[in-house]
Design an enzyme around this catalytic site. Structure first.
Site, short mmCIF file in Angstrom:
data_model
loop_
_atom_site.label_atom_id
_atom_site.label_comp_id
_atom_site.label_asym_id
_atom_site.label_seq_id
_atom_site.Cartn_x
_atom_site.Cartn_y
_atom_site.Cartn_z
N SER A 125 -17.79 48.21 -110.94
CA SER A 125 -18.65 49.15 -111.60
C SER A 125 -18.90 48.94 -112.99
CB SER A 125 -18.23 50.77 -111.10
OG SER A 125 -19.19 51.65 -112.09
N LYS B 154 -33.34 49.23 -118.60
CA LYS B 154 -32.91 50.56 -118.70
C LYS B 154 -31.18 50.57 -119.25
CE LYS B 154 -32.75 52.64 -114.70
NZ LYS B 154 -31.54 53.57 -114.20
N ASP C 66 -28.74 46.49 -107.78
CA ASP C 66 -29.87 47.51 -107.97
C ASP C 66 -31.06 46.78 -107.18
OD1 ASP C 66 -28.61 49.24 -109.33
OD2 ASP C 66 -29.18 48.58 -111.32
#
Ligand code: S3P
Length: 450
Positions: A173, A28, A325
């Site tokens: 991040s 993704k 994740d």
């Protein structure tokens, strides 16, 4: 904006084993980036193994709305006709990023230096997520960005001249790092981003593949503004985050399970290390790239996994961003292990597609797993087995798939509610899971009846 809650649910019969060879869909993160870099490059970009999921299709539609010509001759093959550095055009309406935080935060960087205004919106989950983390550094570069109490809609006012900055990220991040790097391409001078701990580096690798010169040290990446991107050929490997569900399934009930063609970029594979520390039997068979290298093409491997006893561990802090994740499914492994597993320093999980600490804790409780929710993590007392029951995924794709995997070690059936968002990252999950050996069916119920 999409509806807040879906009526789709999974019904899972307990037990079973997973075996055979499984090929998960494309990555993704890499698919989003290939579209965006392709969109502002000179010339064409061919993307093979593109992830045809709702999240990536939101990015694709946004780029088309911004005037980029994109063809999709096959489901997983995309040709982006690059518009060049100054080729984007104002969209006629707000850009709807659906459930995709990556699409929204990276687009903030992409659009910060454009001559026109843009507005970014999303579904109910995305409209609740924090956007100031990306807006703050972009404003330091000269962008004009307005959020609503820190959340979307995000308005980006055009015509700002951007300048390079030196920025230390307060949170680890990759999305914020990537937003700054995308904006830096349109900025004057040099931009340097330093991260508190390594995060996924797909943007850096792909920028280099598009001809951008950048320098990298362990935690800092720098580049000079105004460089031209040249269209590239991108081969998207299988998504490690999708493979993760089968990896844990294999640890719990694997009888010769192979995951083919999985991206094993070391900034993504923290779960491998965590499962190994728990005692898992996983072999990595490299196919291309060097998984130990921090530059060059994305490394790809086949993964072979076999079931065996797992023991609880304390998660090392350094592995948290590298497995960010994968925690929903990691918690299932922890619940099925012997002994206690403790995760700390993971408050970021509270601002993902759902509050993943709270939602996972609620679901684990439903299955009778002893646990303690912590402000920045969770303590799970594994007992090797789970109960059955009804679990609400709260529309979080990774939580829905994690509880599907839990059925392999459950004593009774499990129902998982509100699972339609699995299509945001993993189209075809149910079919693939069933082929591998999960006893799963997808049902649609009348709204409100659960
Ligand atoms: C992503 C980065 C991570 C991850 C997300 C995808 C990316 O988010 O959780 O699913 O593609 O850059 P953060 O960078 O906010 O941690």
């Amino acid at each position: 904006m999409s509806a807040a809650r879906s009526t789709e649910r999974y019904r899972l019969q307990p037990g079973g084993a997973v075996r055979g060879a499984v090929r998960v869909p494309g990555d993704k993160s890499i698919s989003h980036r290939a579209l965006m870099l392709g969109g502002i490059a000179e010339g064409d970009t061919a993307v093979e193994g593109f992830l045809a999921s709702e999240d990536c299709l939101a990015t694709l539609a946004a780029l088309q709305a911004l005037g980029v010509a994109i063809e999709r001759p096959q489901r997983e093959r995309v040709i982006v006709h690059g518009a060049g550095a100054r080729g984007l055009r104002p969209a006629a309406a707000a850009l709807d990023m659906g459930n995709a935080g990556t699409a929204m935060r990276l687009s903030m960087g992409l659009l910060a230096g454009q001559p026109f205004d843009s507005t970014l919106i999303g579904d109910a989950s995305l409209m609740r997520r924090p956007m100031e983390r990306a807006a703050v550094p972009l404003r330091l570069m000269g962008a004009r960005i307005v959020t609503q109490d820190g959340r979307p809609p995000v308005r980006i006012l055009g015509g700002s001249a951007l300048r390079g900055i030196e920025y230390e990220l307060p949170v680890a991040s990759a999305q914020v790092k990537s937003a700054i790097l995308l904006a830096s391409l349109q900025a004057s001078g040099r931009t340097s981003v330093t991260e508190p701990a390594p995060t996924r580096d797909h943007s850096e690798r792909m920028l280099a593949a598009f001809g951008v010169e950048l320098t990298r040290s362990a935690r800092t990446v720098s580049l000079e503004g105004g460089q031209t991107l040249r269209g590239a050929h991108v081969e998207v490997p299988g998504d490690f985050s999708s493979a993760a569900f089968f990896l844990v399934a294999g640890c719990l009930a694997g009888d010769g399970l192979t995951l083919r063609n999985v991206g094993v970029n070391p900034t993504r594979t923290g779960l491998l290390e965590l499962l190994r520390q728990m005692g898992a039997d996983i072999r990595v068979r490299p196919l291309r790239g060097d998984a130990r290298a921090s530059t060059g093409v994305e490394p790809v491997a086949d993964l072979e996994v076999r079931a065996g006893p797992l023991r609880g561990i304390e998660v090392p802090e350094a592995l948290v961003p590298l497995a960010i994740d994968e925690f929903p499914v990691f918690f299932i492994a922890a619940a099925c292990a012997q002994g206690e597993t403790v995760l700390r320093h993971a408050e970021e999980l509270r601002v993902k597609e759902s509050d993943r600490l709270a939602v996972m804790a609620e679901g684990l409780g439903r299955l009778g797993v002893e646990h303690e929710l912590l402000p920045d993590g969770i303590r799970i007392r594994g007992s090797g087995e789970l109960g059955g029951g009804t679990v609400d995924s709260h529309g979080d794709h990774r939580i829905a798939m994690a509880f599907a995997v839990a059925s392999l070690k459950a004593r009774a059936p499990i129902e998982v509610l509100d699972v339609a968002n699995v299509a945001t990252s993993f189209p075809g999950f149910v079919e693939l899971a069933r082929t591998a050996g999960l006893r799963i069916e997808a049902l649609r119920s009348a709204l409100g009846s659960g």
